[in-house]
Design a protein around this motif. Structure first.
Motif, mmCIF file in Angstrom:
data_model
loop_
_atom_site.group_PDB
_atom_site.id
_atom_site.type_symbol
_atom_site.label_atom_id
_atom_site.label_comp_id
_atom_site.label_asym_id
_atom_site.label_seq_id
_atom_site.Cartn_x
_atom_site.Cartn_y
_atom_site.Cartn_z
ATOM 1 N N SER A 160 43.981 54.448 45.250
ATOM 2 C CA SER A 160 43.531 54.704 43.883
ATOM 3 C C SER A 160 44.195 53.686 42.959
ATOM 4 C CB SER A 160 43.894 56.125 43.462
ATOM 5 O OG SER A 160 45.286 56.340 43.593
ATOM 6 N N THR A 161 43.506 53.360 41.866
ATOM 7 C CA THR A 161 43.950 52.267 41.007
ATOM 8 C C THR A 161 43.569 52.545 39.569
ATOM 9 O OG1 THR A 161 43.184 50.884 42.857
ATOM 10 C CG2 THR A 161 44.075 49.743 40.935
ATOM 11 N N LEU A 162 44.302 51.921 38.654
ATOM 12 C CA LEU A 162 43.945 51.922 37.238
ATOM 13 C C LEU A 162 43.141 50.675 36.927
ATOM 14 C CD1 LEU A 162 47.411 52.974 35.793
ATOM 15 C CD2 LEU A 162 45.461 54.461 36.257
ATOM 16 N N ALA A 163 42.295 50.767 35.913
ATOM 17 C CA ALA A 163 41.469 49.617 35.532
ATOM 18 C C ALA A 163 41.150 49.703 34.051
ATOM 19 C CB ALA A 163 40.183 49.572 36.351
ATOM 20 N N GLY A 164 40.784 48.557 33.501
ATOM 21 C CA GLY A 164 40.353 48.466 32.115
ATOM 22 C C GLY A 164 39.356 47.334 31.978
ATOM 23 N N PRO A 165 38.832 47.091 30.780
ATOM 24 C CA PRO A 165 37.865 46.004 30.606
ATOM 25 C C PRO A 165 38.413 44.659 31.052
ATOM 26 C CG PRO A 165 37.985 47.388 28.642
ATOM 27 C CD PRO A 165 39.103 47.809 29.532
ATOM 28 N N GLU A 166 39.712 44.437 30.810
ATOM 29 C CA GLU A 166 40.303 43.152 31.164
ATOM 30 C C GLU A 166 40.314 42.915 32.670
ATOM 31 O OE1 GLU A 166 43.323 46.326 31.297
ATOM 32 O OE2 GLU A 166 41.819 45.717 29.816
ATOM 33 N N THR A 167 40.253 44.011 33.453
ATOM 34 C CA THR A 167 40.283 43.880 34.908
ATOM 35 C C THR A 167 39.111 43.053 35.417
ATOM 36 O OG1 THR A 167 41.281 46.089 35.002
ATOM 37 C CG2 THR A 167 40.467 45.181 37.066
ATOM 38 N N TYR A 168 37.982 43.177 34.752
ATOM 39 C CA TYR A 168 36.764 42.528 35.237
ATOM 40 C C TYR A 168 36.302 41.377 34.341
ATOM 41 C CZ TYR A 168 36.432 46.368 38.549
ATOM 42 O OH TYR A 168 36.679 47.251 39.569
ATOM 43 N N HIS A 169 37.183 40.853 33.503
ATOM 44 C CA HIS A 169 36.779 39.770 32.612
ATOM 45 C C HIS A 169 36.789 38.411 33.286
ATOM 46 C CE1 HIS A 169 37.248 41.756 28.374
ATOM 47 N NE2 HIS A 169 36.132 42.083 29.004
ATOM 48 N N GLY A 170 37.512 38.279 34.394
ATOM 49 C CA GLY A 170 37.547 37.003 35.087
ATOM 50 C C GLY A 170 36.279 36.761 35.879
ATOM 51 N N PRO A 171 36.224 35.615 36.558
ATOM 52 C CA PRO A 171 35.053 35.312 37.411
ATOM 53 C C PRO A 171 34.894 36.403 38.469
ATOM 54 C CG PRO A 171 36.411 33.361 37.122
ATOM 55 C CD PRO A 171 37.202 34.506 36.557
ATOM 56 N N PRO A 172 33.716 36.983 38.602
ATOM 57 C CA PRO A 172 33.524 38.081 39.569
ATOM 58 C C PRO A 172 33.638 37.584 41.006
ATOM 59 C CG PRO A 172 31.420 37.394 38.636
ATOM 60 C CD PRO A 172 32.477 36.648 37.878
ATOM 61 N N ASP A 173 34.248 38.408 41.858
ATOM 62 C CA ASP A 173 34.357 38.046 43.272
ATOM 63 C C ASP A 173 33.280 38.702 44.118
ATOM 64 O OD1 ASP A 173 35.174 40.662 43.238
ATOM 65 O OD2 ASP A 173 37.004 40.355 44.406
ATOM 66 N N SER A 174 32.439 39.538 43.490
ATOM 67 C CA SER A 174 31.384 40.228 44.237
ATOM 68 C C SER A 174 30.373 40.811 43.265
ATOM 69 C CB SER A 174 31.982 41.353 45.097
ATOM 70 O OG SER A 174 32.537 42.349 44.246
ATOM 71 N N GLY A 175 29.267 41.280 43.827
ATOM 72 C CA GLY A 175 28.258 41.934 43.002
ATOM 73 C C GLY A 175 28.767 43.219 42.384
ATOM 74 N N ILE A 176 29.660 43.923 43.079
ATOM 75 C CA ILE A 176 30.227 45.150 42.523
ATOM 76 C C ILE A 176 31.028 44.840 41.271
ATOM 77 C CG2 ILE A 176 32.087 46.813 42.935
ATOM 78 C CD1 ILE A 176 30.897 47.496 45.537
ATOM 79 N N ALA A 177 31.767 43.737 41.270
ATOM 80 C CA ALA A 177 32.540 43.348 40.088
ATOM 81 C C ALA A 177 31.626 43.098 38.895
ATOM 82 C CB ALA A 177 33.383 42.117 40.389
ATOM 83 N N VAL A 178 30.456 42.522 39.141
ATOM 84 C CA VAL A 178 29.487 42.295 38.059
ATOM 85 C C VAL A 178 29.027 43.629 37.470
ATOM 86 C CG1 VAL A 178 27.199 41.375 37.501
ATOM 87 C CG2 VAL A 178 28.720 40.102 39.026
ATOM 88 N N GLU A 179 28.717 44.593 38.349
ATOM 89 C CA GLU A 179 28.276 45.900 37.878
ATOM 90 C C GLU A 179 29.394 46.629 37.139
ATOM 91 O OE1 GLU A 179 25.254 47.308 37.896
ATOM 92 O OE2 GLU A 179 24.539 45.379 38.654
ATOM 93 N N GLN A 180 30.616 46.464 37.589
ATOM 94 C CA GLN A 180 31.738 47.098 36.904
ATOM 95 C C GLN A 180 31.946 46.522 35.507
ATOM 96 O OE1 GLN A 180 32.183 50.015 38.298
ATOM 97 N NE2 GLN A 180 34.413 49.841 38.320
ATOM 98 N N ARG A 181 31.798 45.219 35.396
ATOM 99 C CA ARG A 181 31.938 44.608 34.067
ATOM 100 C C ARG A 181 30.859 45.143 33.128
ATOM 101 N NH1 ARG A 181 32.823 38.204 32.611
ATOM 102 N NH2 ARG A 181 32.763 38.448 30.348
ATOM 103 N N ARG A 182 29.637 45.285 33.636
ATOM 104 C CA ARG A 182 28.555 45.837 32.814
ATOM 105 C C ARG A 182 28.869 47.271 32.418
ATOM 106 N NH1 ARG A 182 23.061 48.166 33.239
ATOM 107 N NH2 ARG A 182 23.360 48.682 35.446
#
Length: 568
Positions: free
Chosen positions: A245-267
């Motif tokens: 389990s992990t914590l996350a925020g908007p900044e977690t996904y602001h970098g270049p995405p490493d996968s399609g899931i990262a793109v969906e998370q940023r959205r």
């Protein structure tokens, strides 16, 4: 928080827990807990309560909880009129207290905090759940790690509620609905549930926002997700692999995405405005089922590592409940497929209308031993059968198939009255099949030389056929009644015969149509006769469907029904 010795109460919905789940549910709570009946006697107790009270279950079960445990601060016996738990118990309300005292087995007095809630046991029996623990000493202000501060008792109560809510259903959609209402708005104002399908595809199943008590489902954010990357360190990807389990925020996904899931998370973060999220795997001991995300957008404060154990505990309980629900649904699908292959298609008989219905039981394997059959005999008559093998599982269905096939073979090869054919079946049932007991009605319908339709039948311990004339006169065909199959008595079986009036309806059915909790069999038969008479003017299809709607008690037993309409 309440003042010491005080309670705060509020009406709570009573939860129903299947009997097999009750004991496991108490153990899964993670705190000391017991259940009392409507008289206050202890019915169930978990191991945590045994340890805390210093008493084995044998010393607790059957005892009056108030007399055995409740004491004043100096160990004095507490009159029931002064016991805040007892008052809430008799009022049938949920309540809690932050300071109270229980008697330990060694004679000492334990300071406890407790919460009680209505708790419905098997067969509708009312009870009360008591969750308690020894309060931790106040060593200073609690860390402000959460905008929604929960006391230790509130956390335990939430976990207890999660366990009882999620273990009392075997439907996946209902499990998810309950999970959503458990966490929002109490812990978050957004909840996201991602599930891994049986084909290892990820599906964003629920994205729900809480605005006060109003829940809004955002279907535009739901749907299929990209595959789970094997090496991604991003929070959701790790959770979906069951890593942590992990914590996350908007900044977690602001970098270049490493996968399609990262793109969906940023959205997701951009659209919802979530500023802090806690993400935990939904898993069992065997596999990862998905991930649970709690998000805060309007709520103040961020999640911290101190919040993750509670989210993990909730997700773990959700995983067990979803796993059970999925296993049940797979079993039900197999059972339904088997049932569809076992129950036959109706023959086309010139002049006769026939229709059938089968409603499976909601529990067990969703399949049972009820069956119907209709087939053309070697002499041109039409054979009708309704039967019930004892049991509500795949074994009962297999036994039903054995009896049906044997009965067909005897009926085709032996041009004998129904009574003799059923006698042959009864003689062969014990040595040839695995069926121990069954009931049935076997009948023949044939048109005589004068153009009338004649019914002859024998009844082996089954509810009697119902004959309804087109004018609404309904009567049971009680003749031809003999013992059920499997008794080993070997008595001669009777036959009966009747001429079927033009336009009349013959109804063969199993006992699930007329048996219900809280009413006698005679009451059920009277209701069936009354409702069938009122529907006599309807078409056969409408007659059958409306009769089931009016008469069938929901959620009890499987039902097979065969209806025959005689031409005018």
């Amino acid at each position: 928080m309440t003042e010491p010795g005080k309670t705060r109460t509020g009406r709570r919905e009573t939860r129903t827990v299947p009997p097999a789940a009750s004991g496991c549910a108490l153990e899964a709570i993670g705190a000391a807990a017991y259940v009392v009946d409507e008289q206050g006697r202890i019915l169930l107790v978990n191991s945590a309560a045994e340890r805390l009270l210093g008493r084995p279950a044998g010393e607790l079960l059957g005892q009056d909880a108030h007399d055995l445990l409740h004491r004043g601060p100096q160990g004095q016996r507490l009159p029931a009129t002064r016991c805040s738990m007892r008052r809430a118990f008799h009022a049938g309300r949920a309540a809690q207290a932050d300071e109270d005292w229980f008697l330990h087995a060694d004679g000492s007095v334990l300071a406890v905090s407790w919460l009680i809630s209505p708790y419905t046991l098997d067969r509708g029996e009312g009870g009360t759940l008591v969750v308690f623990h020894t309060p931790e000493p106040d060593i200073g202000a609690r860390p402000q790690h959460s905008a929604e501060l929960l006391t230790e008792l509130e956390r335990l109560a939430l976990l207890a509620e999660t366990t009882t809510q999620l273990t009392s259903t075997l439907e996946v959609d209902e499990t998810l609905r309950r999970l959503v209402t458990l966490v929002v708005p109490r812990l978050a104002d957004w909840v996201v549930i991602d599930l891994i399908t049986e084909r290892d595809e990820v599906w964003r199943t629920a994205v729900v926002q809480a605005d006060g008590d109003v829940l809004t489902h955002h279907e535009d954010l739901q749907g299929p997700m990209p595959p789970v990357p094997e090496q991604s360190p991003m929070p959701l990807s790790r959770a979906l692999r069951g890593v942590a389990s992990t914590l996350a925020g908007p900044e977690t996904y602001h970098g270049p995405p490493d996968s399609g899931i990262a793109v969906e998370q940023r959205r997701l973060f951009d659209v919802t405005g979530i500023h802090s999220a806690a993400i935990a795997p939904i898993r069992t001991a065997r596999e990862v089922l998905g991930a649970l995300t709690l998000g805060r957008a309007q709520k103040a404060g961020n999640y911290t590592d101190a919040d993750l154990p509670l989210v993990e505990d909730i997700a773990r309980r959700a995983g067990l409940a979803l796993d059970n629900a999925r296993l049940y649904q797979r079993q039900r699908k197999v059972a339904e497929t088997m049932q569809n292959h076992l129950l036959p298609q109706m023959p086309q008989v010139p002049g006769l209308q026939m229709t059938v219905r089968y409603l499976p039981a909601p529990d067990g394997s969703h399949v049972g031993g009820d069956w119907y059959d209709a087939f053309t005999l070697s002499d041109g008559a039409t054979g009708l059968v309704i039967g019930d093998v004892v049991g509500h599982d795949l074994e009962a269905a297999a036994g039903m198939a054995q009896l049906r096939n044997m009965l067909r073979a005897y009926a085709w090869s032996q041009e004998e009255p129904p009574s003799r054919i059923v006698e042959r079946l009864d003689e062969a049932m014990m040595p040839i099949t695995d069926v121990t007991m069954a009931t049935l009605v076997m009948a023949r319908v044939v048109r005589d030389g004068g153009g009338d339709w004649v019914l002859s039948w024998t009844n082996a311990g089954h509810p009697p056929p119902l004959l309804v004339t087109r004018d609404g006169l309904a009567s049971y065909l009680t003749d031809g009644h003999g013992l059920l199959l499997g008794t080993g008595v070997g008595a001669t079986r009777p036959d009966a015969a009747v001429t079927l009036p033009p336009g009349s309806t013959l109804l063969l059915y199993t006992d699930g149509l007329v048996e219900a909790r809280g009413q006698t069999l005679d009451d059920g038969l009277d209701t069936l006769r009354q409702q069938a008479a009122a529907l006599a003017h309807r078409s056969l299809e409408s007659f059958t469907d409306e009769l089931l709607r009016r008469v069938h008690p929901p959620g009890l037993d499987d039902v097979a029904l065969l209806a025959v309409r005689i031409p005018l």
